[in-house]
Design a protein around this motif. Structure first.
Motif, PDB file in Angstrom:
ATOM      1  N   ASP A  72      -0.810 -23.241  74.023  1.00  0.00           N
ATOM      2  CA  ASP A  72      -1.575 -22.160  74.455  1.00  0.00           C
ATOM      3  C   ASP A  72      -1.995 -22.042  75.879  1.00  0.00           C
ATOM      4  N   VAL A  73      -1.487 -23.004  76.689  1.00  0.00           N
ATOM      5  CA  VAL A  73      -1.758 -22.588  78.156  1.00  0.00           C
ATOM      6  C   VAL A  73      -0.300 -22.848  79.160  1.00  0.00           C
ATOM      7  N   PHE A  74       0.692 -22.745  78.319  1.00  0.00           N
ATOM      8  CA  PHE A  74       1.927 -22.713  78.896  1.00  0.00           C
ATOM      9  C   PHE A  74       2.049 -21.604  79.853  1.00  0.00           C
ATOM     10  N   CYS A  75       1.544 -20.485  79.279  1.00  0.00           N
ATOM     11  CA  CYS A  75       1.571 -19.251  80.289  1.00  0.00           C
ATOM     12  C   CYS A  75       1.271 -19.273  81.536  1.00  0.00           C
ATOM     13  N   ARG A 377      -6.437 -23.736  86.360  1.00  0.00           N
ATOM     14  CA  ARG A 377      -5.501 -24.326  85.461  1.00  0.00           C
ATOM     15  C   ARG A 377      -4.857 -25.597  85.962  1.00  0.00           C
ATOM     16  N   LEU A 378      -4.798 -25.457  87.275  1.00  0.00           N
ATOM     17  CA  LEU A 378      -3.805 -26.666  87.951  1.00  0.00           C
ATOM     18  C   LEU A 378      -4.595 -27.240  88.870  1.00  0.00           C
ATOM     19  N   GLY A 379      -5.811 -27.008  89.024  1.00  0.00           N
ATOM     20  CA  GLY A 379      -6.589 -27.850  90.136  1.00  0.00           C
ATOM     21  C   GLY A 379      -6.694 -27.231  91.253  1.00  0.00           C
ATOM     22  N   VAL A 439      -9.008 -27.097  79.914  1.00  0.00           N
ATOM     23  CA  VAL A 439      -7.725 -27.943  80.230  1.00  0.00           C
ATOM     24  C   VAL A 439      -7.524 -27.739  81.647  1.00  0.00           C
ATOM     25  N   ILE A 440      -7.303 -28.760  82.465  1.00  0.00           N
ATOM     26  CA  ILE A 440      -6.750 -28.754  83.702  1.00  0.00           C
ATOM     27  C   ILE A 440      -5.693 -29.750  83.845  1.00  0.00           C
ATOM     28  N   LEU A 441      -4.645 -29.037  84.221  1.00  0.00           N
ATOM     29  CA  LEU A 441      -3.257 -29.815  84.442  1.00  0.00           C
ATOM     30  C   LEU A 441      -3.059 -30.229  85.987  1.00  0.00           C
ATOM     31  N   GLU A 442      -2.002 -30.694  86.141  1.00  0.00           N
ATOM     32  CA  GLU A 442      -1.350 -30.963  87.633  1.00  0.00           C
ATOM     33  C   GLU A 442       0.061 -30.989  87.782  1.00  0.00           C
ATOM     34  N   ARG A 443       0.444 -30.213  88.540  1.00  0.00           N
ATOM     35  CA  ARG A 443       2.003 -30.107  88.831  1.00  0.00           C
ATOM     36  C   ARG A 443       2.425 -31.701  89.049  1.00  0.00           C
TER      37      ARG A 443
END
Length: 469
Positions: A72-75, A377-379, A439-443
């Motif tokens: 649901d956050v892939f976009c 989303r990615l910091g 949801v916070i992701l990191e590359r």
């Protein structure tokens, strides 16, 4: 520009398009890159998105995020999201729903610019053609970047188009590749998209200037077919003047010889060389004479001196043979060494860089062509900054690509909807919000940013906070 100057510019928010509000309904590259440029120069850009018809930038996502738990956050993870939408606000509206269309019109009533690259029939079906929009906002600048224009009586009106199919349609692809091969084409980069975006940016700024003078809005009808054709101007004029039809010439050009890409020592290493004058040719031949003899065991005349070097026509006539001999010379050097030796004698040459080479290139390093800014989303995230560097009003944004629908509720509230009304629109499916804002992701390569020295880092206020030296 130093951090203090950047801070002063951010505080004053005196960028050229500050105060301009843009309603963008777009897909892929052409309109999004125009909207991104406007955002960099101070405009507030509202990107209206639909889950039922998502932008391809959302569909791409990132390979590292292909996890069922992130579906649901892939976009939000694709690199094209910041590349095309940095600085924008994402408003999730399903415009085929009457309540969503009403909300869109409320937003339009507050905007200065309407920007789209949807096909003309599609935008009309949504109820957002110029006649409908101007009823809501009489003085709006409406920029319709359709493939073939908005006149329904024209032959290509109902067709859909993307940059990759505009290039072959106007004949660009026929000019690409080598004479003995089929056209190579240019689909992976799609220059027509970017050219259309630049044309539209200029048209919008001109129309805003005119509105300041007259108080009147403008309808801008931009056919991407025509913006692409415009770059074939010399060839089209040549046809009228009887100039021979152009042909595929690989890496060669009509105004220089030798010209091309030549092999160097190492695996897949090359140097680009272009001899642009008779003097440059004589310098090249002289340089090669003392270094080419051993390629022939000293028994033959130095290679490049065999060929006539008094005219360009002579060199073009002998281009294949010259290329073969010059390749022997370059192949005994590294690409960097060959380029340096040629530059030293006034011959245009440079190492052909791969992606790693570009990152290490001193010009790229020192110009800092990338920005790293906060990302919901990615910091933080990296993207290409706008290349127009105005001294007192530098382009910048304070947020990378928005989460899909991440600004929906805030924008609806700003438009006068109550919290309960906004929530009901989401419940009814007329609108949608960020799937999981927590949801916070990191590359995977996030920490690499700081080590390569190609970017400036900005905080949420637009201040430069650092960057690798």
């Amino acid at each position: 520009m130093g951090p203090q100057q950047q801070s002063e510019a951010a505080t004053a928010d005196n960028r050229p398009l500050a105060g301009v509000r843009v309603f963008e309904i777009s897909i892929a590259v052409a309109a999004p890159c125009c909207g991104k440029a406007m955002a960099h120069h101070g405009a507030e850009v509202f990107k209206v998105e639909a889950r039922s018809y998502p932008d391809v930038a959302r569909a791409f996502g990132s390979a590292w995020a292909r996890d069922p738990e992130l579906a649901d956050v892939f976009c939000d993870t694709g690199p094209y999201v910041p590349e095309m939408s940095a600085g924008k606000r994402s408003v999730g509206l399903e415009l085929k729903h009457p309540e969503a269309l009403e909300a869109a019109k409320r937003l339009l009533a507050t905007c200065d610019v309407f920007l789209t690259n949807f096909a003309a029939p599609g935008i009309a079906e949504l109820g957002l053609d110029y006649a409908s929009v101007v009823e809501v906002s009489p003085n709006i600048i409406y920029a319709g970047m359709t493939g073939f224009g908005v006149d329904p009586d024209k032959p290509y009106y109902p067709f859909r188009a993307f940059g990759p199919n505009q290039a072959p349609l106007v004949g660009w692809d026929a000019l690409t590749g080598f004479p003995h091969e089929e056209p190579a084409g240019i689909p992976s980069i799609a220059p027509p998209d970017y050219m259309g975006g630049l044309h539209t940016m200029l048209a919008i700024v001109s129309a805003l200037h005119e509105r300041d003078r007259t108080g009147e809005g403008r309808f801008i009808d931009i056919s991407q077919l025509e913006t692409t054709v415009s770059f074939l101007g010399p060839y089209l004029v040549g046809q009228d003047l009887g100039v021979p039809e152009p042909f595929r010439n690989g890496n060669r050009v009509s105004w220089a010889a030798p010209a091309g890409i030549y092999p160097c020592a190492g695996d897949d290493r090359w140097v680009a060389v272009e001899v642009q004058s008779d003097d440059a040719w004589r310098s090249l031949a002289a340089l090669a004479e003392w270094s080419a003899i051993d390629a022939y065991d000293g028994s033959a005349q130095p290679a490049l001196s065999r060929y006539p070097h008094d005219t360009l026509a002579d060199r073009i006539a002998n281009h294949d043979a010259i290329d073969a001999e010059l390749s022997l010379w370059t192949a005994r050097r590294s690409a960097q060494q060959a380029a340096a030796e040629l530059q030293a004698i006034g011959v245009a040459a440079y190492e052909v860089l791969d992606h790693r080479g570009v990152m290490a290139d001193p010009q790229v390093h020192d110009r800092r062509p990338y920005s790293v800014v906060p990302s919901p989303r990615l910091g933080r995230d990296l993207f290409v900054r706008n290349p127009l560097r105005m001294s007192r009003t530098p382009p910048y944004v304070t947020r990378a690509g928005p989460n899909m629908g991440g600004d929906t509720v805030d924008v609806l509230t700003e438009l006068g909807y109550s919290d309960s009304e906004a929530a009901q629109m989401v419940a009814d499916g007329a609108a949608f919000a960020d799937a999981r804002p927590e949801v916070i992701l990191e590359r995977p390569f996030d920490r690499w940013y700081e080590s390569v020295g190609i970017a400036d880092f900005y905080d949420a206020d637009g201040n430069v906070t650092g960057g690798a030296a």
